[in-house]
Design a protein around this motif. Structure first.
Motif, PDB file in Angstrom:
ATOM      1  N   SER A  72      -1.586   5.239-144.422  1.00 27.90           N
ATOM      2  CA  SER A  72      -2.363   5.051-143.651  1.00 27.90           C
ATOM      3  C   SER A  72      -3.316   4.293-145.373  1.00 27.90           C
TER       4      SER A  72
ATOM      5  N   SER B 173       2.843   1.821-149.986  1.00 27.66           N
ATOM      6  CA  SER B 173       4.274   1.835-149.291  1.00 27.66           C
ATOM      7  C   SER B 173       4.885   0.746-149.327  1.00 27.66           C
ATOM      8  N   ALA B 174       4.490  -0.952-148.562  1.00 28.23           N
ATOM      9  CA  ALA B 174       5.203  -2.063-149.026  1.00 28.23           C
ATOM     10  C   ALA B 174       6.195  -1.894-149.603  1.00 28.23           C
TER      11      ALA B 174
ATOM     12  N   THR C 275      -1.095   0.335-148.099  1.00 25.48           N
ATOM     13  CA  THR C 275      -0.279  -0.715-147.458  1.00 25.48           C
ATOM     14  C   THR C 275       0.046  -1.260-148.824  1.00 25.48           C
TER      15      THR C 275
ATOM     16  N   THR D 197       4.237   3.262-142.940  1.00 26.94           N
ATOM     17  CA  THR D 197       3.550   3.033-143.854  1.00 26.94           C
ATOM     18  C   THR D 197       2.512   4.088-143.490  1.00 26.94           C
TER      19      THR D 197
END
Length: 145
Positions: free
Chosen positions: A119, A125-126, A122, A117
């Motif tokens: 920084s 990324s998910a 988040t 992921t």
């Protein structure tokens, strides 16, 4: 009585005649048993995999939708692109302008969905990872991976 030549009672010191080696007696050979099963055929070479492009599912995140596209050639991921990424305010655009290229690069390096992921990104990324997994599933189903 006639006397003849005297015979010696001492044993002769001459060698006995050399023996010629005899060929070994042929051993009876056992018949080779017939195979009870058919031999395993050689595996056929895998056909070369053509270039394939697959899209992952569109995944909604808190900041907007994400969709990943994979290009696969010869069974390897050669490119990953977020063809849809969250957009809107300047902060979201700024974060994703750095996060999305990083995620794309990680996929190509990892050759899998096991990526970190980013920084500060988040949610993106998910969503990216979810769409990526559906793209990988589609690639497997197409026989590209």
């Amino acid at each position: 009585m006639t006397t003849g030549p005297a015979r010696s009672t001492t044993p002769s010191r001459s060698r006995p005649p050399a023996r010629t080696p005899r060929p070994a007696a042929a051993q009876p050979t056992k018949p080779t048993p017939e195979p009870t099963s058919t031999p395993t055929p050689k595996p056929k070479p895998k056909p070369k995999r053509a270039s394939v492009t697959v899209n992952g599912g569109l995944v909604d995140t808190q900041y907007g939708p994400v969709q990943v596209q994979l290009r696969i050639r010869g069974g390897r991921i050669v490119a990953a692109d977020a063809i849809v990424a969250p957009k809107g305010d300047s902060r979201t655009d700024s974060i994703n302008s750095q996060a999305v290229p990083q995620l794309n690069q990680e996929v190509v390096q990892a050759q899998s969905g096991r990526i970190d992921t980013v920084s500060g990104a988040t949610f993106t990324s998910a969503g990216y990872q979810s769409s990526l997994q559906s793209a990988l599933d589609a690639a497997h189903q197409a026989g590209a991976l």
